[in-house]
Design a protein around this motif. Structure first.
Motif, PDB file in Angstrom:
ATOM      1  N   LEU A   1       0.884  -1.159  -0.353  1.00  0.00           N
ATOM      2  CA  LEU A   1       0.162  -0.709   0.370  1.00  0.00           C
ATOM      3  C   LEU A   1       0.850   1.317   0.080  1.00  0.00           C
ATOM      4  CD1 LEU A   1      -3.045  -1.069   2.521  1.00  0.00           C
ATOM      5  CD2 LEU A   1      -3.028  -1.271   0.230  1.00  0.00           C
ATOM      6  N   ALA A   2       0.795   1.940  -0.938  1.00  0.00           N
ATOM      7  CA  ALA A   2       1.994   3.273  -0.950  1.00  0.00           C
ATOM      8  C   ALA A   2       0.692   4.367  -1.092  1.00  0.00           C
ATOM      9  CB  ALA A   2       2.091   2.915  -3.066  1.00  0.00           C
ATOM     10  N   VAL A   3       0.770   4.442   0.249  1.00  0.00           N
ATOM     11  CA  VAL A   3       0.531   6.062   0.586  1.00  0.00           C
ATOM     12  C   VAL A   3       0.999   7.209  -0.666  1.00  0.00           C
ATOM     13  CG1 VAL A   3      -0.062   7.731   2.739  1.00  0.00           C
ATOM     14  CG2 VAL A   3       0.252   5.486   2.954  1.00  0.00           C
TER      15      VAL A   3
ATOM     16  N   LYS B   1       6.967  13.128   4.985  1.00  0.00           N
ATOM     17  CA  LYS B   1       7.495  12.935   6.654  1.00  0.00           C
ATOM     18  C   LYS B   1       5.642  12.298   7.042  1.00  0.00           C
ATOM     19  CE  LYS B   1       9.033  14.494  10.756  1.00  0.00           C
ATOM     20  NZ  LYS B   1       7.765  14.425  11.641  1.00  0.00           N
ATOM     21  N   GLN B   2       4.526  12.694   6.687  1.00  0.00           N
ATOM     22  CA  GLN B   2       3.543  12.516   7.478  1.00  0.00           C
ATOM     23  C   GLN B   2       3.726  11.023   6.142  1.00  0.00           C
ATOM     24  OE1 GLN B   2       0.889  15.463   5.712  1.00  0.00           O
ATOM     25  NE2 GLN B   2       1.082  17.350   7.750  1.00  0.00           N
ATOM     26  N   ALA B   3       3.041  10.886   5.312  1.00  0.00           N
ATOM     27  CA  ALA B   3       2.892   9.706   4.622  1.00  0.00           C
ATOM     28  C   ALA B   3       4.168   8.294   5.156  1.00  0.00           C
ATOM     29  CB  ALA B   3       3.216   9.586   3.468  1.00  0.00           C
ATOM     30  N   LEU B   4       5.299   8.781   5.726  1.00  0.00           N
ATOM     31  CA  LEU B   4       5.663   7.852   6.518  1.00  0.00           C
ATOM     32  C   LEU B   4       6.205   7.660   7.703  1.00  0.00           C
ATOM     33  CD1 LEU B   4       9.787   8.962   4.712  1.00  0.00           C
ATOM     34  CD2 LEU B   4       8.215   7.031   3.828  1.00  0.00           C
TER      35      LEU B   4
ATOM     36  N   PRO C   1       4.275   2.010  11.405  1.00  0.00           N
ATOM     37  CA  PRO C   1       3.743   0.739  11.935  1.00  0.00           C
ATOM     38  C   PRO C   1       4.286  -0.215  11.715  1.00  0.00           C
ATOM     39  CG  PRO C   1       2.504   3.153  12.515  1.00  0.00           C
ATOM     40  CD  PRO C   1       3.076   3.033  11.325  1.00  0.00           C
ATOM     41  N   PHE C   2       4.204  -0.069   9.743  1.00  0.00           N
ATOM     42  CA  PHE C   2       4.072  -1.381   9.555  1.00  0.00           C
ATOM     43  C   PHE C   2       4.893  -2.227   8.513  1.00  0.00           C
ATOM     44  CE2 PHE C   2      -0.103   1.070   9.070  1.00  0.00           C
ATOM     45  CZ  PHE C   2      -0.563   0.470   9.780  1.00  0.00           C
ATOM     46  N   ASP C   3       5.395  -3.480   8.665  1.00  0.00           N
ATOM     47  CA  ASP C   3       6.083  -3.763   6.937  1.00  0.00           C
ATOM     48  C   ASP C   3       6.310  -2.900   6.413  1.00  0.00           C
ATOM     49  OD1 ASP C   3       7.356  -5.723   5.977  1.00  0.00           O
ATOM     50  OD2 ASP C   3       6.963  -7.158   6.733  1.00  0.00           O
ATOM     51  N   PRO C   4       7.855  -2.429   5.910  1.00  0.00           N
ATOM     52  CA  PRO C   4       7.474  -1.505   4.548  1.00  0.00           C
ATOM     53  C   PRO C   4       7.457  -2.427   3.541  1.00  0.00           C
ATOM     54  CG  PRO C   4       9.850  -2.055   6.056  1.00  0.00           C
ATOM     55  CD  PRO C   4       9.180  -2.721   6.555  1.00  0.00           C
ATOM     56  N   ALA C   5       7.515  -3.755   3.497  1.00  0.00           N
ATOM     57  CA  ALA C   5       6.931  -4.339   2.084  1.00  0.00           C
ATOM     58  C   ALA C   5       5.316  -4.824   2.458  1.00  0.00           C
ATOM     59  CB  ALA C   5       6.954  -5.945   1.760  1.00  0.00           C
ATOM     60  N   VAL C   6       4.492  -4.342   3.062  1.00  0.00           N
ATOM     61  CA  VAL C   6       3.562  -3.764   3.192  1.00  0.00           C
ATOM     62  C   VAL C   6       2.214  -2.719   2.390  1.00  0.00           C
ATOM     63  CG1 VAL C   6       1.144  -3.503   4.402  1.00  0.00           C
ATOM     64  CG2 VAL C   6       3.332  -6.246   4.465  1.00  0.00           C
ATOM     65  N   VAL C   7       3.202  -1.359   3.876  1.00  0.00           N
ATOM     66  CA  VAL C   7       2.940   0.070   3.592  1.00  0.00           C
ATOM     67  C   VAL C   7       4.211   0.973   3.130  1.00  0.00           C
ATOM     68  CG1 VAL C   7       1.209   1.962   5.013  1.00  0.00           C
ATOM     69  CG2 VAL C   7       0.896  -0.698   4.910  1.00  0.00           C
ATOM     70  N   GLY C   8       3.820   1.386   2.454  1.00  0.00           N
ATOM     71  CA  GLY C   8       5.146   2.049   2.015  1.00  0.00           C
ATOM     72  C   GLY C   8       4.595   3.549   1.291  1.00  0.00           C
ATOM     73  N   ALA C   9       5.268   4.710   0.975  1.00  0.00           N
ATOM     74  CA  ALA C   9       4.748   5.458   0.119  1.00  0.00           C
ATOM     75  C   ALA C   9       5.395   6.058  -1.350  1.00  0.00           C
ATOM     76  CB  ALA C   9       5.635   6.858   1.341  1.00  0.00           C
TER      77      ALA C   9
ATOM     78  N   ARG D   1      11.323   2.361   2.175  1.00  0.00           N
ATOM     79  CA  ARG D   1       9.420   2.169   1.601  1.00  0.00           C
ATOM     80  C   ARG D   1       9.066   2.961   0.842  1.00  0.00           C
ATOM     81  NH1 ARG D   1       6.338   0.930   6.211  1.00  0.00           N
ATOM     82  NH2 ARG D   1       7.403   0.759   8.457  1.00  0.00           N
ATOM     83  N   ILE D   2       9.989   3.617  -0.097  1.00  0.00           N
ATOM     84  CA  ILE D   2       9.456   3.881  -1.290  1.00  0.00           C
ATOM     85  C   ILE D   2       8.944   3.101  -2.306  1.00  0.00           C
ATOM     86  CG2 ILE D   2      10.484   5.292  -3.032  1.00  0.00           C
ATOM     87  CD1 ILE D   2      12.712   6.465  -1.607  1.00  0.00           C
TER      88      ILE D   2
END
Length: 296
Positions: A145-147, A165-168, A173-181, A206-207
């Motif tokens: 999921l890329a915020v 910064k807000q996205a990161l 709180p999540f695994d980088p493979a699951v939630v990134g930006a 997280r990119i």
């Protein structure tokens, strides 16, 4: 000319092309990668779209888009969460159908302030709650999921997440493979913390996607349509692209243009012009390599 091997066109750039035409245009122009949108996929049907996409030989850079969950608990929010679940399934299906190196990345636009609200902080808390609910399902599907932070001019009606910064912080709180930006130059070029946050995003892994287009003024009356070809505005693509490269990101780079004049241009010409602009403004600062591992 042959498109750079890491160039991906987000099909929002050729908004009025059908699903099949968008694939044809990019293949004919020598592209290797595409960012798809959910609406053209829905017009074809997911199973058929996956088959046709697989036959195209293109890889997937992202699927756009979902999110939009800044509303209080109730029927509307439940419907939004369910739509995000469907989008996760679509992302996994299309990435599996794409060529080697496809990335199972779903771009999330947070949503604007709830109607009648002035509480930006509370709205971001609602985004955090939605990510907590959706992250286990994204993980199970192998989807990232890329915020996507959007320029602050969209904070009231489109995205209460305005900075990288807000996205990161939301992703942390999540695994980088699951939630990134998502790192999109149009939205973060103005931010004095952007380069430091790109370095942080790389350090945290997280990119999830790097998207490029240019900023030029005056903006049109509909500020959503103010995106320009790289090199036609004021963004320092050398600085941003080198920062993203230094972060360790080695995936495709999407050009995503919302612009009424570009939408009115023949699609083949847009594909050619995009490749030329990318070659001049972005490619000199990229390593010539192709992503070989899927995200998620």
């Amino acid at each position: 000319m042959t498109a750079h091997p890491r160039l991906s066109m987000n099909v929002g750039t050729i908004k009025y092309a059908s699903f099949d035409e968008s694939l044809r245009v990019l293949v004919d122009a020598g592209y290797e990668s595409v960012g798809l949108w959910r609406e053209p996929v829905a017009e074809v049907g997911l199973a058929e779209a996956a088959k046709r996409f697989g036959d195209s030989g293109l890889r997937l850079s992202t699927l756009c888009r979902q999110g939009f969950f800044t509303m209080a608990e109730g029927a509307e929010r439940r419907a939004s969460i369910d739509e995000n679940r469907r989008a996760i399934e679509e992302t996994a299906t299309l990435a599996a159908a794409g060529a080697e190196g496809s990335r199972a990345v779903l771009v999330l636009v947070a949503g604007g302030l709830p109607e009648g609200s002035r509480d930006l902080v509370g709205a971001r808390d609602l985004v955090a709650d939605a990510l907590e609910e959706l992250a286990p399902e994204a993980s199970a599907a192998g989807v990232t999921l890329a915020v996507e932070p959007l320029h602050p001019m969209y904070a009231s009606d489109r995205a209460v997440v305005s900075t990288l910064k807000q996205a990161l912080d939301l992703a942390s709180p999540f695994d980088p493979a699951v939630v990134g930006a998502a790192v999109d130059t149009f939205h973060i070029w103005w931010d004095p913390e952007a380069l430091a946050q790109i370095e942080r995003a790389g350090r945290e892994g997280r990119i999830a996607t790097y998207q490029v287009c240019d900023w030029a003024t005056p903006l049109p009356a509909d500020v959503l349509l103010g995106r320009h070809y790289p090199g036609d505005g004021v963004i320092d693509f050398e600085r941003f692209t080198r920062a993203v490269e230094a972060s360790g990101y080695d995936g495709d780079v999407e050009v995503e243009l919302f612009n009424a004049d570009i939408w009115a241009t023949p699609h083949d010409e847009v594909a050619r012009r995009t490749a030329e602009a990318f070659a001049d403004a972005v490619a000199p600062h990229l390593a010539v390599r192709t992503a070989t591992a899927a995200v998620g």
